[in-house]
Write a protein that holds these residues in place. Sequence first.
Motif, mmCIF file in Angstrom:
data_model
loop_
_atom_site.group_PDB
_atom_site.id
_atom_site.type_symbol
_atom_site.label_atom_id
_atom_site.label_comp_id
_atom_site.label_asym_id
_atom_site.label_seq_id
_atom_site.Cartn_x
_atom_site.Cartn_y
_atom_site.Cartn_z
ATOM 1 N N GLY A 1 -4.437 -2.090 -1.080
ATOM 2 C CA GLY A 1 -4.791 -0.684 -1.257
ATOM 3 C C GLY A 1 -6.237 -0.556 -1.709
ATOM 4 N N HIS A 2 -6.466 0.201 -2.783
ATOM 5 C CA HIS A 2 -7.820 0.326 -3.327
ATOM 6 C C HIS A 2 -8.064 -0.634 -4.486
ATOM 7 C CE1 HIS A 2 -9.702 3.593 -1.061
ATOM 8 N NE2 HIS A 2 -8.465 4.040 -0.880
ATOM 9 N N ARG B 1 -7.079 7.177 2.378
ATOM 10 C CA ARG B 1 -5.674 6.867 2.137
ATOM 11 C C ARG B 1 -5.225 5.768 3.090
ATOM 12 N NH1 ARG B 1 -1.273 8.696 4.616
ATOM 13 N NH2 ARG B 1 -2.418 10.381 5.658
ATOM 14 N N ALA C 1 0.843 -1.198 0.000
ATOM 15 C CA ALA C 1 0.000 0.000 0.000
ATOM 16 C C ALA C 1 0.876 1.246 0.000
ATOM 17 C CB ALA C 1 -0.921 -0.013 1.212
ATOM 18 N N GLN C 2 0.418 2.277 -0.709
ATOM 19 C CA GLN C 2 1.208 3.495 -0.914
ATOM 20 C C GLN C 2 0.498 4.724 -0.360
ATOM 21 O OE1 GLN C 2 4.444 3.420 -2.773
ATOM 22 N NE2 GLN C 2 4.035 1.357 -1.976
ATOM 23 N N GLY C 3 1.290 5.761 -0.112
ATOM 24 C CA GLY C 3 0.741 7.022 0.375
ATOM 25 C C GLY C 3 0.224 7.932 -0.719
ATOM 26 N N THR C 4 0.424 7.535 -1.973
ATOM 27 C CA THR C 4 -0.103 8.286 -3.117
ATOM 28 C C THR C 4 -0.869 7.327 -4.023
ATOM 29 O OG1 THR C 4 1.987 7.935 -4.309
ATOM 30 C CG2 THR C 4 1.745 9.998 -3.076
ATOM 31 N N PRO C 5 -1.849 7.817 -4.784
ATOM 32 C CA PRO C 5 -2.728 6.909 -5.525
ATOM 33 C C PRO C 5 -2.085 6.225 -6.719
ATOM 34 C CG PRO C 5 -3.336 9.194 -5.913
ATOM 35 C CD PRO C 5 -2.333 9.209 -4.812
ATOM 36 N N GLY D 1 -4.812 5.094 -9.596
ATOM 37 C CA GLY D 1 -5.604 5.452 -8.434
ATOM 38 C C GLY D 1 -5.842 4.317 -7.454
ATOM 39 N N LYS D 2 -4.997 3.294 -7.461
ATOM 40 C CA LYS D 2 -5.224 2.121 -6.612
ATOM 41 C C LYS D 2 -4.378 2.107 -5.336
ATOM 42 C CE LYS D 2 -8.275 0.289 -9.326
ATOM 43 N NZ LYS D 2 -9.703 0.265 -8.911
ATOM 44 N N TRP D 3 -3.489 3.071 -5.163
ATOM 45 C CA TRP D 3 -2.752 3.237 -3.909
ATOM 46 C C TRP D 3 -1.956 1.989 -3.528
ATOM 47 C CZ3 TRP D 3 -3.138 7.980 -1.207
ATOM 48 C CH2 TRP D 3 -4.134 8.855 -1.669
ATOM 49 N N ARG D 4 -1.322 1.351 -4.470
ATOM 50 C CA ARG D 4 -0.469 0.188 -4.179
ATOM 51 C C ARG D 4 0.581 0.054 -5.258
ATOM 52 N NH1 ARG D 4 -1.745 -0.481 -8.470
ATOM 53 N NH2 ARG D 4 -3.280 -1.844 -9.470
#
Length: 345
Positions: free
Chosen positions: A185-186, A222, A145-149, A153-156
């Motif tokens: 993530g998303h 987030r 998982a990431q701090g940016t999308p 836009g999946k945040w990973r």
Amino acid sequence: MPHFQPLTRLTAPALAALGLALTLTTLPGCGSRSDNEASGTDTATADSARPAVVDTVKLKLEAMRRDSLKADSIAKKTGQLPGAILPGHRIIAFYGNIRSKGMGILGREPKEQMFRKFAGVLKEWQAADPSIPVQPALHNVTITAQGTPGKDGKWRLMNSKATIEEVISWAREHKCILFLDVQPGHSTLQVELPKLEQYLKQPDIHLGIDPEFSLATMPGIRPNQRIGTLDAKDINFTINYLARIVSENKLPPKVLTVHRFTRKMVTNYKNIKLDPRVQVVMHMDGHGEPTLKKDSYHDYIQTEPVQYTGFKLFYEYDARPKPHHIMTPTEVLQLTPKPLYIQYQ
């Protein structure tokens, strides 16, 4: 690493339980009536002129059905399938990401220094419970998982092929099994797991999934803002996915770890459907002082049992503030049930 005895090809009244039979039998067949009508072909004439069509989907389903029945019968007779790691071993794992110093002990220290520490931990566990051999493992967060999308836009973000191959080589060099961990993530497990299939086809590579960073049902949130969640249907998908890989590649059972430290992280746990080809570990993933960790294990692991249990120890967080300490193997073994998967972060 335990000796892996290959399975005779696994296979389904059990597939009905796995939810696979319905999927396969609803696939459209070749040469449907609408195809013939659209082309204007005389169906009776065409059928008499061509050889009989082999229904490969039906044949594959029947083969998998026989394999599942065989797997079930072996499991009922012996309690496990050939090559199963649990419950005959206790898995001791170092967790993190070899490209990150901040995610855990795996990656925080130089490689050889880290493995020297790991060797000492393995000796401690073997001494604490000589009745069961330890199985060393590395647990690498591979989809993070990431701090940016990101662009989609999946945040990973997934580790590179080079990173995955390097951690595989680390594990094999030190006779460890390897867990590839997924923080969706998303995105979803249905989308992310196929990216790892080429690795999961190997007998010494297993899987971890992390509900904390599963946020597909929480638009706009987030990772790290809120604790995520997975439902039994997501875990069942993962079990079915791994079971298919085991059958198709004649592998010993896979181990699946599911991280958990709150009730809402895993919903409808009673609906999780086990399969002898996949050994499910519900893993207490919380940090804090020993009493809090024991209470979490009782509330979210012991009182909502699935199959096997796990327990995490944090080098950086469990000992804060003083006089708190990292629980010893002897202390962890006082838990009921005794966890068969121990992870150090």
